[in-house]
Design a protein around this motif. Structure first.
Motif, PDB file in Angstrom:
ATOM      1  N   LEU A  95      39.689  43.896  44.712  1.00  0.00           N
ATOM      2  CA  LEU A  95      41.053  43.365  44.597  1.00  0.00           C
ATOM      3  C   LEU A  95      41.831  44.012  43.457  1.00  0.00           C
ATOM      4  CD1 LEU A  95      40.184  39.657  45.426  1.00  0.00           C
ATOM      5  CD2 LEU A  95      41.667  41.164  46.774  1.00  0.00           C
ATOM      6  N   LEU A  96      41.139  44.340  42.363  1.00  0.00           N
ATOM      7  CA  LEU A  96      41.864  44.990  41.262  1.00  0.00           C
ATOM      8  C   LEU A  96      42.211  46.435  41.590  1.00  0.00           C
ATOM      9  CD1 LEU A  96      41.347  42.323  39.871  1.00  0.00           C
ATOM     10  CD2 LEU A  96      41.283  43.613  37.741  1.00  0.00           C
ATOM     11  N   ALA A  97      41.361  47.090  42.384  1.00  0.00           N
ATOM     12  CA  ALA A  97      41.719  48.450  42.810  1.00  0.00           C
ATOM     13  C   ALA A  97      42.937  48.387  43.728  1.00  0.00           C
ATOM     14  CB  ALA A  97      40.537  49.092  43.528  1.00  0.00           C
ATOM     15  N   GLN A  98      43.053  47.317  44.495  1.00  0.00           N
ATOM     16  CA  GLN A  98      44.190  47.192  45.427  1.00  0.00           C
ATOM     17  C   GLN A  98      45.451  46.676  44.741  1.00  0.00           C
ATOM     18  OE1 GLN A  98      42.198  44.618  48.252  1.00  0.00           O
ATOM     19  NE2 GLN A  98      42.182  46.237  49.798  1.00  0.00           N
ATOM     20  N   HIS A  99      45.297  46.065  43.572  1.00  0.00           N
ATOM     21  CA  HIS A  99      46.450  45.491  42.865  1.00  0.00           C
ATOM     22  C   HIS A  99      46.492  46.046  41.439  1.00  0.00           C
ATOM     23  CE1 HIS A  99      45.605  42.728  46.179  1.00  0.00           C
ATOM     24  NE2 HIS A  99      46.890  42.520  46.199  1.00  0.00           N
ATOM     25  N   ARG A 100      47.021  47.269  41.332  1.00  0.00           N
ATOM     26  CA  ARG A 100      47.006  47.958  40.033  1.00  0.00           C
ATOM     27  C   ARG A 100      47.782  47.186  38.980  1.00  0.00           C
ATOM     28  NH1 ARG A 100      43.297  51.839  39.073  1.00  0.00           N
ATOM     29  NH2 ARG A 100      44.572  52.380  37.272  1.00  0.00           N
ATOM     30  N   ASP A 101      48.840  46.480  39.398  1.00  0.00           N
ATOM     31  CA  ASP A 101      49.634  45.734  38.423  1.00  0.00           C
ATOM     32  C   ASP A 101      48.771  44.674  37.732  1.00  0.00           C
ATOM     33  OD1 ASP A 101      49.454  44.557  40.967  1.00  0.00           O
ATOM     34  OD2 ASP A 101      51.178  43.256  40.582  1.00  0.00           O
ATOM     35  N   VAL A 102      47.915  44.023  38.518  1.00  0.00           N
ATOM     36  CA  VAL A 102      47.037  42.989  37.950  1.00  0.00           C
ATOM     37  C   VAL A 102      46.011  43.653  37.023  1.00  0.00           C
ATOM     38  CG1 VAL A 102      45.304  41.230  38.533  1.00  0.00           C
ATOM     39  CG2 VAL A 102      47.355  41.491  39.959  1.00  0.00           C
ATOM     40  N   LEU A 103      45.488  44.775  37.479  1.00  0.00           N
ATOM     41  CA  LEU A 103      44.494  45.486  36.659  1.00  0.00           C
ATOM     42  C   LEU A 103      45.102  45.890  35.308  1.00  0.00           C
ATOM     43  CD1 LEU A 103      41.920  48.057  37.882  1.00  0.00           C
ATOM     44  CD2 LEU A 103      43.261  48.577  35.881  1.00  0.00           C
ATOM     45  N   GLU A 104      46.320  46.445  35.361  1.00  0.00           N
ATOM     46  CA  GLU A 104      46.954  46.901  34.116  1.00  0.00           C
ATOM     47  C   GLU A 104      47.229  45.727  33.172  1.00  0.00           C
ATOM     48  OE1 GLU A 104      46.852  49.804  33.296  1.00  0.00           O
ATOM     49  OE2 GLU A 104      46.669  50.870  35.194  1.00  0.00           O
ATOM     50  N   LYS A 105      47.651  44.606  33.736  1.00  0.00           N
ATOM     51  CA  LYS A 105      47.956  43.441  32.907  1.00  0.00           C
ATOM     52  C   LYS A 105      46.670  42.886  32.261  1.00  0.00           C
ATOM     53  CE  LYS A 105      50.586  39.168  33.235  1.00  0.00           C
ATOM     54  NZ  LYS A 105      51.271  38.225  34.096  1.00  0.00           N
ATOM     55  N   ALA A 106      45.605  42.879  33.045  1.00  0.00           N
ATOM     56  CA  ALA A 106      44.325  42.386  32.517  1.00  0.00           C
ATOM     57  C   ALA A 106      43.798  43.349  31.442  1.00  0.00           C
ATOM     58  CB  ALA A 106      43.312  42.244  33.648  1.00  0.00           C
ATOM     59  N   ARG A 107      44.067  44.639  31.654  1.00  0.00           N
ATOM     60  CA  ARG A 107      43.617  45.632  30.657  1.00  0.00           C
ATOM     61  C   ARG A 107      44.424  45.479  29.362  1.00  0.00           C
ATOM     62  NH1 ARG A 107      43.064  50.930  33.382  1.00  0.00           N
ATOM     63  NH2 ARG A 107      40.908  50.304  33.682  1.00  0.00           N
ATOM     64  N   LEU A 108      45.700  45.234  29.515  1.00  0.00           N
ATOM     65  CA  LEU A 108      46.565  45.041  28.348  1.00  0.00           C
ATOM     66  C   LEU A 108      46.061  43.853  27.516  1.00  0.00           C
ATOM     67  CD1 LEU A 108      49.186  46.165  27.100  1.00  0.00           C
ATOM     68  CD2 LEU A 108      50.428  44.382  28.324  1.00  0.00           C
ATOM     69  N   GLU A 109      45.680  42.804  28.189  1.00  0.00           N
ATOM     70  CA  GLU A 109      45.161  41.634  27.461  1.00  0.00           C
ATOM     71  C   GLU A 109      43.931  42.035  26.633  1.00  0.00           C
ATOM     72  OE1 GLU A 109      44.476  37.159  28.725  1.00  0.00           O
ATOM     73  OE2 GLU A 109      42.830  38.368  29.512  1.00  0.00           O
ATOM     74  N   GLN A 110      43.072  42.860  27.220  1.00  0.00           N
ATOM     75  CA  GLN A 110      41.880  43.310  26.482  1.00  0.00           C
ATOM     76  C   GLN A 110      42.284  44.142  25.268  1.00  0.00           C
ATOM     77  OE1 GLN A 110      38.788  42.354  26.983  1.00  0.00           O
ATOM     78  NE2 GLN A 110      39.440  41.134  28.740  1.00  0.00           N
TER      79      GLN A 110
END
Ligand code: HEM
Length: 441
Positions: free
Chosen positions: A268-283
């Protein structure tokens, strides 16, 4: 008229009991939209016949509330015969009544916050080992790798064995899992028969490990060590026979469902890059400390939302089985004593009266401003007295992997692969999730 006779004046729910004996079992096993199609045709309560028993499927928060608040009164856990035989009579999911209650309390000791905090360093080091391997492999099918990963973690944390996926145990386990939801035919060559043989091999192996442990001065710091020392209210220890079934259950539950959920996260994160980037930003914004700690893992609210949505969107367990132990009535239908009830997690998670656009993956639905939730409407881990015992363990392992992936790695899906989900017995993509995997620059 007695209360029971009165209740029986209501009809049983609409639906089709299918062919004699076999009922609709084959469609249930083969068609991932089995419940969806019947839900659309008959509504949220309907009957079918699977695994040799008339079965009522119940969907939605009201149905879940009715089941969870009437456990022991109208319902008791009863899995299909194949599952019961392969898990064994002494497995927690199979035990009922007072024994279940007392064993649940005892096994819960392996999942207390203190035990969980103690699992984090092992989860981190084993995750690192796999991440390094995947970095070297670069392009590969992720799902079989994630199966090995969760199996090795479960074996290490529950019985102290770190590379079980590379041993015969890994193979036996795969065959054993393959028989869990089948027709229980003890005939040469059937999946069920092969699984039964593997159950015996697994139990022998687990017994060897238990016996070795009993001869050691220290019982060990894994779940087996804890369970060897654990006592019930009367000061009794678990017998070796029972311990074998309980450990087998933990290995299964700690591996099969988790494989599906971490695979769903990666997909799901590969399919939703916006979510991945936001989760990465939090890290990136977190005050990082090395190594990972239980306390630090609690400080990731966006990742919590993402994981919660992953489990809503692709719940590893689609539903669970109960037996009706007293005839009762729900929404104008009779649920006859002796029939099976299957509550539906997956369909409940797609309910438009609970979720906005439930067919979309959107972690923001669980943001503090929105909190789209309703009692008994979100239940990846079930509910009531049978709620998943390993819930916090599962969330922890998902979070350790997610955190380490987001901080240091990136992955993308290879083109031309079949991402349609298949269920065996938990969901995963048909082509096993082909990816390019690399370290972040
Ligand atoms: C029960 C889901 C991980 C151990 C359940 C049930 C569900 C579930 C839905 C309830 C079944 C029912 O109503 O009868 C999940 C999911 C997981 C997960 C989605 C991962 C994402 C784990 C892990 C363990 C575990 C890691 C332990 C290592 C158990 C046990 C039960 C159970 C022992 C039986 C509880 C009882 O009957 O009292 N799980 N599970 N699960 N789960 Fe999990």
């Amino acid at each position: 008229m007695t209360a029971t006779q009165e209740k029986q004046t209501h009809p049983t729910p609409p639906g089709n009991l299918g062919l004699p004996l076999i009922g609709e079992t084959l469609s249930f096993l083969r068609d991932k939209d089995f419940a969806k199609k019947r839900h659309q045709k008959y509504g949220s309560v309907f009957k079918t016949n699977i695994f040799g028993r008339p079965t009522i499927m119940m969907i939605g928060s009201e149905a879940n509330r009715f089941i969870f608040t009437n456990e022991k009164k109208y319902f008791e856990s009863k899995w299909p015969a194949s599952t019961r035989t392969l898990l064994g009579p002494d497995a927690l999911s199979i035990q009922t009544g007072d024994i279940h209650k007392s064993r649940r309390k005892l096994l819960a000791q392996a999942f207390q916050p203190r035990a969980l905090a103690g699992y984090v360093p092992t989860m981190e080091s084993m995750t690192r080992r796999y991440l390094q391997k995947w970095e070297q492999q670069k392009t590969f099918a992720w799902y079989p790798e994630l199966r090995k990963y969760t199996f090795d973690i479960a074996c290490k944390l529950f019985i102290g064995d770190e590379t079980a996926s590379e041993s015969s145990m890994g193979e036996w386990f795969e065959t054993w899992c393959g028989g869990l939801f089948t027709l229980p035919l003890r005939l040469p060559g059937t999946k069920f028969n092969q699984a039964l043989n593997c159950r015996q091999k697994l139990l022998n192996q687990i017994e060897t490990i238990i016996r070795q442990r009993q001869h050691q001065a220290e019982p060990g710091e894994d779940a087996l060590g804890l369970l060897l020392q654990a006592e019930d209210e009367d000061g009794n220890h678990l017998s070796v026979e029972e311990l074998k079934d309980q450990i087998l259950t933990l290995l299964f539950a700690g591996h099969e469902t988790l494989t599906s959920s971490v695979t769903a996260f990666c997909l799901l994160l590969a399919q939703h890059r916006d979510v991945l980037e936001k989760a990465r930003l939090e890290q990136q914004q977190l005050q990082r400390t090395e190594p990972l700690s239980f306390e630090q893992l609690k400080l990731m609210p966006y990742l919590d939302q993402v994981l919660k949505e992953v489990l809503r969107f692709i719940p590893p367990v689609g539903g669970a089985f109960r037996e009706v132990i007293e005839t009762c009535e729900f929404n104008g239908y009779t649920l006859p004593k002796g029939w099976t009830v299957l509550y539906q997690i997956k369909r409940t998670h797609q309910d438009h009266s609970i979720y906005n656009e439930p067919e979309k993956f959107n972690p923001d639905r669980f943001s503090p401003e929105r909190t789209e939730e309703k009692p008994y409407g979100y239940l990846p881990f079930g509910g009531g007295m049978r709620e998943c015992l390993g819930k916090e363990f599962a969330k922890l392992e998902m979070k350790v992997l997610a955190t380490m992936l987001l901080r240091e790695f990136d992955w993308e899906l290879l083109p031309n692969q079949n991402l349609e989900m298949t269920i065996s017995p938990t969901p995963y993509p048909k082509d096993e999730l082909l990816v390019n995997f690399k370290r972040l620059n």
